[in-house]
Design a protein around this motif. Sequence first.
Motif, PDB file in Angstrom:
ATOM      1  N   VAL A 165      36.870  34.180 -20.465  1.00 25.34           N
ATOM      2  CA  VAL A 165      36.027  33.351 -21.383  1.00 25.34           C
ATOM      3  C   VAL A 165      37.376  32.731 -22.062  1.00 25.34           C
ATOM      4  N   ARG A 166      37.286  31.176 -21.996  1.00 27.04           N
ATOM      5  CA  ARG A 166      38.342  30.665 -23.117  1.00 27.04           C
ATOM      6  C   ARG A 166      37.643  29.778 -24.193  1.00 27.04           C
TER       7      ARG A 166
ATOM      8  N   VAL B  23      36.502  25.935 -13.116  1.00 31.41           N
ATOM      9  CA  VAL B  23      35.980  25.527 -14.289  1.00 31.41           C
ATOM     10  C   VAL B  23      36.192  26.440 -15.378  1.00 31.41           C
ATOM     11  N   GLY B  24      36.683  25.945 -16.382  1.00 29.06           N
ATOM     12  CA  GLY B  24      36.854  26.774 -17.647  1.00 29.06           C
ATOM     13  C   GLY B  24      35.391  27.384 -18.076  1.00 29.06           C
ATOM     14  N   ILE B  25      35.539  28.780 -18.401  1.00 33.53           N
ATOM     15  CA  ILE B  25      34.485  29.479 -18.777  1.00 33.53           C
ATOM     16  C   ILE B  25      34.209  29.662 -20.338  1.00 33.53           C
ATOM     17  N   GLY B  26      32.831  29.337 -20.577  1.00 31.71           N
ATOM     18  CA  GLY B  26      32.713  29.583 -22.228  1.00 31.71           C
ATOM     19  C   GLY B  26      31.609  30.369 -22.438  1.00 31.71           C
ATOM     20  N   ALA B  27      31.358  31.096 -23.414  1.00 29.08           N
ATOM     21  CA  ALA B  27      30.402  31.788 -23.779  1.00 29.08           C
ATOM     22  C   ALA B  27      29.477  31.111 -24.758  1.00 29.08           C
ATOM     23  N   HIS B  28      28.251  31.122 -24.510  1.00 28.71           N
ATOM     24  CA  HIS B  28      27.008  30.355 -25.155  1.00 28.71           C
ATOM     25  C   HIS B  28      26.067  30.861 -25.634  1.00 28.71           C
ATOM     26  N   PRO B  29      26.506  31.669 -26.835  1.00 27.62           N
ATOM     27  CA  PRO B  29      25.426  32.657 -27.317  1.00 27.62           C
ATOM     28  C   PRO B  29      24.412  31.636 -28.462  1.00 27.62           C
ATOM     29  N   GLY B  30      23.258  32.297 -28.355  1.00 26.65           N
ATOM     30  CA  GLY B  30      22.126  31.657 -28.991  1.00 26.65           C
ATOM     31  C   GLY B  30      21.383  32.760 -29.756  1.00 26.65           C
TER      32      GLY B  30
ATOM     33  N   MET C  41      31.563  39.997 -18.036  1.00 23.76           N
ATOM     34  CA  MET C  41      31.082  39.404 -16.766  1.00 23.76           C
ATOM     35  C   MET C  41      32.194  38.368 -16.399  1.00 23.76           C
ATOM     36  N   ALA C  42      32.675  37.652 -17.066  1.00 19.38           N
ATOM     37  CA  ALA C  42      33.721  36.720 -16.370  1.00 19.38           C
ATOM     38  C   ALA C  42      34.981  37.653 -15.955  1.00 19.38           C
ATOM     39  N   ARG C  43      35.380  38.716 -16.609  1.00 18.18           N
ATOM     40  CA  ARG C  43      36.523  39.391 -16.220  1.00 18.18           C
ATOM     41  C   ARG C  43      36.010  40.006 -14.851  1.00 18.18           C
ATOM     42  N   VAL C  44      34.976  40.507 -14.624  1.00 18.54           N
ATOM     43  CA  VAL C  44      34.520  40.826 -13.463  1.00 18.54           C
ATOM     44  C   VAL C  44      34.503  39.761 -12.021  1.00 18.54           C
ATOM     45  N   ALA C  45      34.442  38.526 -12.711  1.00 21.53           N
ATOM     46  CA  ALA C  45      34.411  37.424 -11.706  1.00 21.53           C
ATOM     47  C   ALA C  45      35.767  37.166 -11.378  1.00 21.53           C
ATOM     48  N   GLY C  46      36.818  37.541 -11.993  1.00 18.06           N
ATOM     49  CA  GLY C  46      38.390  37.398 -11.858  1.00 18.06           C
ATOM     50  C   GLY C  46      38.639  36.333 -13.197  1.00 18.06           C
ATOM     51  N   GLY C  47      37.805  35.806 -13.896  1.00 14.94           N
ATOM     52  CA  GLY C  47      38.107  34.880 -14.719  1.00 14.94           C
ATOM     53  C   GLY C  47      38.297  35.521 -16.137  1.00 14.94           C
TER      54      GLY C  47
ATOM     55  N   ILE D 171      40.262  32.800 -28.652  1.00 15.93           N
ATOM     56  CA  ILE D 171      39.235  32.066 -28.107  1.00 15.93           C
ATOM     57  C   ILE D 171      39.116  30.525 -28.734  1.00 15.93           C
ATOM     58  N   ILE D 172      38.863  29.597 -28.021  1.00 19.93           N
ATOM     59  CA  ILE D 172      38.657  28.258 -28.465  1.00 19.93           C
ATOM     60  C   ILE D 172      37.159  27.902 -29.083  1.00 19.93           C
TER      61      ILE D 172
END
Length: 143
Positions: free
Chosen positions: A106-107, A58-65, A98-104, A140-141
């Motif tokens: 953020v796209r 699944v594509g990983i996205g950052a969701h800042p708020g 965090m994505a890098r640690v998971a092997g992925g 990043i998209i």
Amino acid sequence: MTSVDLNADMGESFGPWVMGQDAALLEVITSANIACGFHAGDPDVMAQTMAIAQRQGVGIGAHPGFADLQGFGRRRIKLPEASLRHMVQYQLGAALAMARVAGGQVRHLKLHGALANMCSEDEAMAHACYEAALEVAPDIIIM
């Protein structure tokens, strides 16, 4: 054939408080907007959600708020431009790590709640947020 990206917000649990069924949803969707800890989520939830997303393809996205746990990022907060930029950069940086640690990786990035709504109404604010993100991750998209 046209493909459809099934996208969902997630990673919103916090400590012992479970919000949503992330693992089950990650079996169905193709991209996830994962909370970065300000409006929801925490480092453990981010790590776990990103690891599952990576395993599921699944594509990983950052969701800042906004930093608004009590209001779930739905309260409007006025910030100076520099603070707004740093807030987005800080959360995106956490997601990238965090994505890098998971092997992925953020796209994509999708702003959350009141932050997204305010940016849809204020062009200067939108430019500040998106330019800030692109300074950290130029490819990043932006959603």
